[in-house]
Design an enzyme around this catalytic site. Structure first.
Site, PDB file in Angstrom:
ATOM      1  N   ASP A   1      10.415 -11.266   5.839  1.00  0.00           N
ATOM      2  CA  ASP A   1       9.711 -11.882   6.968  1.00  0.00           C
ATOM      3  C   ASP A   1       9.978 -13.379   7.084  1.00  0.00           C
ATOM      4  O   ASP A   1       9.483 -14.021   8.022  1.00  0.00           O
ATOM      5  CB  ASP A   1       8.200 -11.635   6.830  1.00  0.00           C
ATOM      6  CG  ASP A   1       7.849 -10.157   7.012  1.00  0.00           C
ATOM      7  OD1 ASP A   1       8.611  -9.447   7.708  1.00  0.00           O
ATOM      8  OD2 ASP A   1       6.837  -9.714   6.440  1.00  0.00           O
TER       9      ASP A   1
ATOM     10  N   SER B   1      -0.258  -7.972   3.998  1.00  0.00           N
ATOM     11  CA  SER B   1       0.048  -6.672   3.372  1.00  0.00           C
ATOM     12  C   SER B   1      -1.098  -6.214   2.476  1.00  0.00           C
ATOM     13  O   SER B   1      -1.504  -5.048   2.497  1.00  0.00           O
ATOM     14  CB  SER B   1       1.321  -6.783   2.535  1.00  0.00           C
ATOM     15  OG  SER B   1       2.427  -7.061   3.348  1.00  0.00           O
TER      16      SER B   1
ATOM     17  N   ARG C   1      -3.949  -2.939   2.905  1.00  0.00           N
ATOM     18  CA  ARG C   1      -4.095  -1.944   1.824  1.00  0.00           C
ATOM     19  C   ARG C   1      -5.501  -1.968   1.235  1.00  0.00           C
ATOM     20  O   ARG C   1      -6.027  -0.923   0.818  1.00  0.00           O
ATOM     21  CB  ARG C   1      -3.035  -2.210   0.753  1.00  0.00           C
ATOM     22  CG  ARG C   1      -1.620  -1.814   1.236  1.00  0.00           C
ATOM     23  CD  ARG C   1      -0.551  -2.593   0.510  1.00  0.00           C
ATOM     24  NE  ARG C   1       0.802  -2.154   0.787  1.00  0.00           N
ATOM     25  CZ  ARG C   1       1.548  -2.573   1.823  1.00  0.00           C
ATOM     26  NH1 ARG C   1       1.061  -3.435   2.698  1.00  0.00           N
ATOM     27  NH2 ARG C   1       2.788  -2.137   1.979  1.00  0.00           N
TER      28      ARG C   1
ATOM     29  N   GLN D   1       6.938  -0.275   3.899  1.00  0.00           N
ATOM     30  CA  GLN D   1       6.088   0.505   4.807  1.00  0.00           C
ATOM     31  C   GLN D   1       6.385   1.988   4.663  1.00  0.00           C
ATOM     32  O   GLN D   1       5.467   2.811   4.635  1.00  0.00           O
ATOM     33  CB  GLN D   1       6.303   0.044   6.254  1.00  0.00           C
ATOM     34  CG  GLN D   1       5.785  -1.365   6.506  1.00  0.00           C
ATOM     35  CD  GLN D   1       5.994  -1.823   7.935  1.00  0.00           C
ATOM     36  OE1 GLN D   1       6.619  -1.134   8.741  1.00  0.00           O
ATOM     37  NE2 GLN D   1       5.486  -3.003   8.253  1.00  0.00           N
TER      38      GLN D   1
ATOM     39  N   ARG E   1       6.106 -14.595  14.145  1.00  0.00           N
ATOM     40  CA  ARG E   1       6.912 -15.411  13.217  1.00  0.00           C
ATOM     41  C   ARG E   1       7.988 -16.214  13.949  1.00  0.00           C
ATOM     42  O   ARG E   1       8.355 -17.301  13.511  1.00  0.00           O
ATOM     43  CB  ARG E   1       7.517 -14.533  12.126  1.00  0.00           C
ATOM     44  CG  ARG E   1       6.435 -13.833  11.288  1.00  0.00           C
ATOM     45  CD  ARG E   1       6.971 -13.327   9.976  1.00  0.00           C
ATOM     46  NE  ARG E   1       6.129 -12.260   9.460  1.00  0.00           N
ATOM     47  CZ  ARG E   1       4.969 -12.431   8.823  1.00  0.00           C
ATOM     48  NH1 ARG E   1       4.513 -13.649   8.600  1.00  0.00           N
ATOM     49  NH2 ARG E   1       4.270 -11.398   8.401  1.00  0.00           N
TER      50      ARG E   1
HETATM   51  C1  S3P Z   1       5.278  -4.855   5.062  1.00  0.00           C
HETATM   52  C2  S3P Z   1       6.577  -4.519   4.828  1.00  0.00           C
HETATM   53  C3  S3P Z   1       7.724  -5.124   5.521  1.00  0.00           C
HETATM   54  C4  S3P Z   1       7.330  -6.414   6.219  1.00  0.00           C
HETATM   55  C5  S3P Z   1       6.038  -6.298   6.976  1.00  0.00           C
HETATM   56  C6  S3P Z   1       4.913  -5.926   6.031  1.00  0.00           C
HETATM   57  C7  S3P Z   1       4.210  -4.167   4.334  1.00  0.00           C
HETATM   58  O1  S3P Z   1       8.205  -4.212   6.495  1.00  0.00           O
HETATM   59  O2  S3P Z   1       8.351  -6.824   7.123  1.00  0.00           O
HETATM   60  O3  S3P Z   1       5.708  -7.522   7.602  1.00  0.00           O
HETATM   61  O4  S3P Z   1       3.053  -4.635   4.331  1.00  0.00           O
HETATM   62  O5  S3P Z   1       4.503  -3.128   3.711  1.00  0.00           O
HETATM   63  P1  S3P Z   1       9.296  -3.072   6.124  1.00  0.00           P
HETATM   64  O6  S3P Z   1       8.676  -2.109   5.195  1.00  0.00           O
HETATM   65  O7  S3P Z   1       9.624  -2.453   7.441  1.00  0.00           O
HETATM   66  O8  S3P Z   1      10.443  -3.827   5.525  1.00  0.00           O
END
Ligand code: S3P
Length: 443
Positions: free
Chosen positions: A325, A27, A31, A174, A400
């Site tokens: 996750d 993540s 970013r 997200q 995963r």
């Molecule tokens: C993430 C948010 C999560 C997560 C994904 C990474 C992110 O998804 O499952 O692996 O980097 O913002 P969701 O926003 O759909 O919950």
């Protein structure tokens, strides 16, 4: 991107021992590239995850004029173009398996007066994008996609975006990030209200680069996030900590393999990501944070874990966002625990890289683990013994699911085979090599 299937087989390990550096947080890596790209000047990123998902983000950004590459010491540089500086890509952006790249970039490009085409692999093209298109439409962005907004999809950006206040219908970092990133090139204040707090890396990093964000609580006690649009972001160095979602696999392997004693270094333990570690401690897992510290606004620690007798617990829905996750690997741990583990609030697992609830259930069935799905709840019954294993697991292009059942095979009675380990490279390059160095037997 086409993948050659890579079947793998995981065999009983003697113990999982030693020290391990898992790759950078996925993540935060996405970013860092995106916001480094929006800053003025050259950003240096140390510890960037060089997994396929993140490399797809870098490639998409380069198609829009944001160049990046590696330095001699292995760190990455990103030459930012400034907020408002993206160029129309001259071809489709193919984000492979990565939902995070797609959803965040859909937001980022929405506030530019050009059209961007998105596609991805068979898994990504099944995933719902309406959750992102709905708020972005309110900001003035247009879309042409398949049903439920699925890819391939065109984002018809607007050069006069409208700052909105959006209450997220699902707890999704997200979606929150897509709205905030569209708000970056939008005059005025873009506001997001979260039903429950989700990972806050976008906000933390925006502030790190110099954006103004103000936080409040509404009268229901929900988080309200205000981004002041069109800031001047300035290049900054970023140290990406190790990914707690990736670290969960070796940690789980050590918990279920007798004689194990493992130190995983420099892991992000942001409380909005650390629900798995809280849960395994409640299960009786010997998991200790050592050397806690702050790094680029993120809390970091080394995690010491030893083999432990686990017991079943109730994992409340309120914890789901902080470990979303980690349910596949938690389900594997629950299979080794004595008693019942009840995991509530798992509806979001249906729309991940695979329908994870279905893939967990079929994998547990194949390994002879008693379990049940009731609505949004997964119930796993362990008897404190190693499950039988001896199964062939379908992974449905999901990294995963693949890693979780390879962990199962390290301590189940019989080996566990998976149909395709190639997708592990999306998030955890060299997973097999690193695990085998610690005493695992995956081949
Ligand atoms: C993430 C948010 C999560 C997560 C994904 C990474 C992110 O998804 O499952 O692996 O980097 O913002 P969701 O926003 O759909 O919950």
């Amino acid at each position: 991107m086409s993948h050659a299937s890579q079947p793998l087989s995981s065999h009983k390990a003697n113990s999982i021992k030693g020290e391990l550096a898992v790759p950078g947080d996925k993540s935060i890596s996405h970013r860092a590239l995106m916001l480094g790209g929006m800053a003025i000047g050259k950003t240096t990123i140390r510890g960037l995850l060089e997994g396929e998902d993140v490399l797809n983000t870098a490639k998409a950004l380069s198609q829009m004029g944001v160049q990046s590459g590696t330095n001699a010491d292995g760190s990455w540089w990103v030459q930012g173009v400034g907020v408002g500086g993206l160029l129309e890509p001259d071809n489709v952006l193919d984000l492979g398996n990565s939902g995070t790249s797609t959803r965040l970039l859909m937001g980022l490009v929405g506030s530019y007066g050009f059209t961007t085409f998105f596609t991805g692999d068979d898994s990504l093209r099944k995933r719902p994008m309406a959750r992102v298109t709905i708020p972005l439409q309110q900001m003035g962005v247009g879309f042409h996609g398949r049903s439920a907004g699925r890819l391939p999809l065109a984002v018809i950006g607007t050069s006069s975006p409208i700052p909105i206040t959006y209450s997220l219908p699902v707890a999704s970092a997200q979606v929150k990030s897509a709205v905030l990133l569209c708000g970056l090139n939008t005059a005025g204040i873009t506001t997001v209200i979260e039903p429950t707090p989700t990972r806050d890396h976008t906000e933390t990093m925006l502030e790190h680069f110099g954006a103004k964000i103000t936080y409040a609580k509404n009268k229901e006690g929900k988080n309200v996030i205000h981004l002041h649009g069109q800031p001047e972001l300035v290049a900054k160095d970023i140290d990406v900590p190790a990914d707690p979602s990736s670290a969960a696999f070796p940690v789980a392997a050590a918990l279920i393999t007798p004689g194990s004693n493992l130190l995983v270094k420099n892991v992000c333990i942001n409380p909005l990501r650390a629900g798995f570690y809280d849960t395994v401690r409640e299960m009786g897992g010997d998991v200790v944070y050592e050397n806690e510290r702050m790094q680029a606004g993120e809390k970091v620690a080394d995690i010491r874990v030893k083999h432990s007798a686990l017991k079943g617990v109730h994992v409340p829905a309120s914890r789901a966002a902080s470990m979303i996750d980690e349910y596949p690997v938690l389900s594997v741990l629950a299979a080794f625990a004595s008693g019942t583990t009840t995991m509530d609030g798992l509806s979001e697992l249906r729309v991940k890289e695979s329908d994870r609830l279905a893939m967990i259930a079929s994998g547990l069935s194949a390994c002879s683990v008693e379990h049940e799905i009731k609505g949004e709840t997964l119930i796993v019954n362990g008897n404190g013994q190693a499950p039988k294993g001896g199964a062939n697991i379908a992974t449905a292009m999901d990294h995963r699911i693949a890693m979780s059942f390879l962990v199962m095979g390290l301590a189940s009675e019989q080996p566990v085979n998976i149909d395709d380990g190639s997708f592990i490279n999306t998030s955890f390059p060299n997973f097999v090599g690193l695990m085998n160095n610690l005493g695992a037997s995956i081949r």
